[in-house]
Write a protein that holds these residues in place. Structure first.
Motif, PDB file in Angstrom:
ATOM      1  N   CYS A 443     -20.814  75.056  63.582  1.00 29.78           N
ATOM      2  CA  CYS A 443     -21.559  74.540  64.744  1.00 29.78           C
ATOM      3  C   CYS A 443     -20.791  74.700  66.048  1.00 29.78           C
ATOM      4  O   CYS A 443     -21.392  74.665  67.132  1.00 29.78           O
ATOM      5  CB  CYS A 443     -21.919  73.068  64.519  1.00 29.78           C
ATOM      6  SG  CYS A 443     -23.111  72.807  63.182  1.00 29.78           S
ATOM      7  N   SER A 444     -19.468  74.853  65.976  1.00 34.86           N
ATOM      8  CA  SER A 444     -18.663  75.016  67.196  1.00 34.86           C
ATOM      9  C   SER A 444     -19.032  76.265  67.968  1.00 34.86           C
ATOM     10  O   SER A 444     -18.839  76.337  69.185  1.00 34.86           O
ATOM     11  CB  SER A 444     -17.173  75.063  66.846  1.00 34.86           C
ATOM     12  OG  SER A 444     -16.755  73.828  66.323  1.00 34.86           O
ATOM     13  N   SER A 445     -19.561  77.254  67.263  1.00 37.05           N
ATOM     14  CA  SER A 445     -19.934  78.506  67.937  1.00 37.05           C
ATOM     15  C   SER A 445     -21.379  78.468  68.440  1.00 37.05           C
ATOM     16  O   SER A 445     -21.886  79.488  68.917  1.00 37.05           O
ATOM     17  CB  SER A 445     -19.761  79.687  66.976  1.00 37.05           C
ATOM     18  OG  SER A 445     -20.657  79.573  65.884  1.00 37.05           O
ATOM     19  N   GLY A 446     -22.026  77.322  68.307  1.00 32.15           N
ATOM     20  CA  GLY A 446     -23.395  77.199  68.792  1.00 32.15           C
ATOM     21  C   GLY A 446     -24.458  77.313  67.722  1.00 32.15           C
ATOM     22  O   GLY A 446     -25.653  77.205  68.005  1.00 32.15           O
ATOM     23  N   LYS A 447     -24.050  77.526  66.477  1.00 28.34           N
ATOM     24  CA  LYS A 447     -25.032  77.596  65.386  1.00 28.34           C
ATOM     25  C   LYS A 447     -25.594  76.210  65.095  1.00 28.34           C
ATOM     26  O   LYS A 447     -24.901  75.197  65.231  1.00 28.34           O
ATOM     27  CB  LYS A 447     -24.393  78.178  64.126  1.00 28.34           C
ATOM     28  CG  LYS A 447     -24.029  79.651  64.238  1.00 28.34           C
ATOM     29  CD  LYS A 447     -23.562  80.185  62.913  1.00 28.34           C
ATOM     30  CE  LYS A 447     -23.241  81.678  63.010  1.00 28.34           C
ATOM     31  NZ  LYS A 447     -24.452  82.479  63.251  1.00 28.34           N
ATOM     32  N   SER A 448     -26.834  76.177  64.654  1.00 29.47           N
ATOM     33  CA  SER A 448     -27.440  74.890  64.308  1.00 29.47           C
ATOM     34  C   SER A 448     -26.908  74.422  62.957  1.00 29.47           C
ATOM     35  O   SER A 448     -26.507  75.247  62.112  1.00 29.47           O
ATOM     36  CB  SER A 448     -28.959  75.023  64.247  1.00 29.47           C
ATOM     37  OG  SER A 448     -29.345  75.753  63.099  1.00 29.47           O
TER      38      SER A 448
END
Length: 513
Positions: A443-448
């Motif tokens: 999630c840190s990379s913007g993934k849900s």
């Protein structure tokens, strides 16, 4: 030959009546299905009694009294059992064994017809769910059990069992449909295949389709995803005898294994496990323990698929340290026996999230996002909660092999799960550590969170050779237990009473947790 080819070309608009035993199912003898009902619904006493009566049943078949032998099987297996319990076994236990016994060549012929009727020697209640849901039949013809006003099966059947009653029932169906069946499948020597004379065409085993569809387009029997019951193998007479002889030794062995496991430190358990017949196969490289426990988010979150309640315990044994495990449906009795700390979830999302975060600040943690066990080669949908709480995620693929008893149940007594697991002669566990997820996959990379959870599910399924599904805990319990899977907690005293009652010889009911 030309008529058969013409028949097969027009089969998509035709109807078929097929015998179940010995035709759609390879095994013509339904004995072990009654043994399953006896073990899962009636209890050990009737299971053992039915095994004792097997030579008598075979003798009756040899002298031409097959119907009498069938009636004897039915009586011993179900007498005194609640009709609801028989339906439960038919829903949750029998389909797995039936699907494994399907004759695929017979199925190709059967499934290519538009309307399908199955004739069985067994009581209709035992096979109707399997036949309609997995074989996609429209009607099932079989004998009916007599049930008293208290909902208990008397062990008797309505009317007679034999060639004439089966033929009459099929004839009645034909009269209602006003069309003669196009094709009849069955053994000419079987008493249950007298209906063949009502069909335009007849085919007998073995079957060979001369106008087969492409294998990729062939309609296949619906696979079994959810399966309950304790027995791993089909209880044929020899296997059933072996199980009965092993059970006293297995209970003693389970007691020794559990006692020794509770007393020994983690580093000593692998060696002792091998001495007591167990085996753990480890693949991949596990991460080292946290260097400075207590820092925020310092712990690694081990994300496992869920095969049995032993998953986190085996993982801790492999790592050589006690890793706390997140639980929901584990019984109080199992928690007391557990050699590792357990964190009970509430199914209230924000409360559970705080619990998991707090534990991760203390060190490593084990979570099984499926929320329940699945013993078939499928993975249930992963809850996305774990992906929201940390980026230090290590997927771990778990698998196991046992010889006699399954260590999971949906409708039975969950307190017995560890006992049944350790009753197996040589339980084998396989633990595969995958690489920690890279930052770009979290999630840190913007993934849900859902994308992360689905990704972890896919890589675990690929490692194990399993299939991903979108089914949930609620789906499993709806199919196997007829409820939504909500756990009703009991006191320790009540849990102990359940364990004792389950092994009583006159126990005749499956008990809910």
């Amino acid at each position: 030959m030309q008529e058969k080819l013409h028949m097969q070309m027009e089969m998509d608009q035709s109807s078929v009546v097929s015998e179940l035993e010995g035709t759609l199912l390879k095994d013509p003898d339904p004995f072990f299905y009654f043994m399953l009902v006896a073990f899962e619904a009636s209890g050990l006493l009737q299971f053992a009694l039915l095994l004792v009566m097997w030579p008598v049943i075979k003798f009756l078949e040899m002298i031409g009294r097959e119907e009498a032998g069938l009636k004897l099987m039915i009586f011993v297996a179900v007498a005194g059992v609640r009709e609801s319990e028989i339906k439960s076994v038919a829903r949750a236990v029998l389909p797995k064994f039936c699907v494994e016994d399907v004759d695929m060549e017979a199925w190709k012929v059967f499934s290519s017809c538009d309307q399908r009727v199955v004739v069985t020697k067994m009581p209709r209640i035992m096979v109707e769910r399997f036949v309609k849901e997995h074989l996609r039949a429209d009607e099932v013809v079989g004998c009916e059990l007599v049930v008293n006003r208290f909902g208990l099966a008397t062990g008797f059947v309505k009317g007679e069992i034999g060639s004439s009653p089966f033929c009459d029932k099929v004839g009645k169906l034909v009269a209602e449909k006003l069309t003669q069946p196009t094709l009849g499948l069955g053994r000419p020597t079987s008493s249950s295949s007298s209906f063949l004379s009502l069909c335009k065409e007849q085919m007998h085993p073995p079957f060979m389709m001369t106008n087969q569809k492409d294998e990729q387009q062939l309609l296949r029997p619906l696979p079994v995803i959810f399966h309950d019951g304790r027995l791993v193998k089909r209880p044929t007479p020899s296997t059933a005898l072996l199980i009965l002889l092993w059970m006293p030794l297995g209970i003693l062995l389970a007691f020794i294994r559990i006692t020794v496991g509770l007393m020994l430190p983690m580093w000593a358990k692998p060696a002792m496990s091998r001495l007591l017949g167990g085996k753990v196969i480890v693949k991949g490289k596990p991460p080292p323990p946290p260097a400075v426990p207590g820092n925020n988010n310092s712990g690694v979150l081990f994300v496992c698929n869920h095969r049995t309640l032993m998953d986190p315990i085996v993982l801790s044994t492999v790592l050589g340290r006690k890793i706390p495990a997140v639980t929901y449906s584990v019984s109080r009795f199992s928690e007391i026996l557990s050699p590792i700390p357990t964190i009970r979830l509430t199914r209230i999302r924000h409360v559970d999230a705080e619990k998991i975060k707090r534990e991760l600040t203390k060190g490593d943690l084990v979570v099984c996002p499926e929320g329940t066990t699945c013993r078939e080669p499928f993975l249930l949908r992963f809850s996305a909660l774990f992906a929201e709480l940390t980026d230090r995620i290590v997927p771990v693929a778990m698998n196991y092999r046992v010889g006699f008893f399954h260590a999971t149940t949906a409708k039975g007594c969950k307190a017995l799960d560890p006992i049944f697991f350790f009753m197996n002669p040589r339980p084998v566990y396989e633990v595969t550590f995958l690489n920690q997820l890279p930052m770009e996959a979290t999630c840190s990379s913007g993934k849900s969170p859902h994308d992360v959870a689905n990704y972890v599910q896919r890589i675990l399924a690929a490692t194990l050779g399993f299939e991903c599904t979108n089914f949930t805990r609620k789906d499993k319990y709806t199919v196997l237990a007829g409820n939504d899977g909500t756990v009703k907690y009991t006191s320790l005293v009540d849990g102990v009473k359940k364990v004792v009652k389950t092994f009583m010889p006159f126990n005749t009911k499956t008990r809910k947790e």
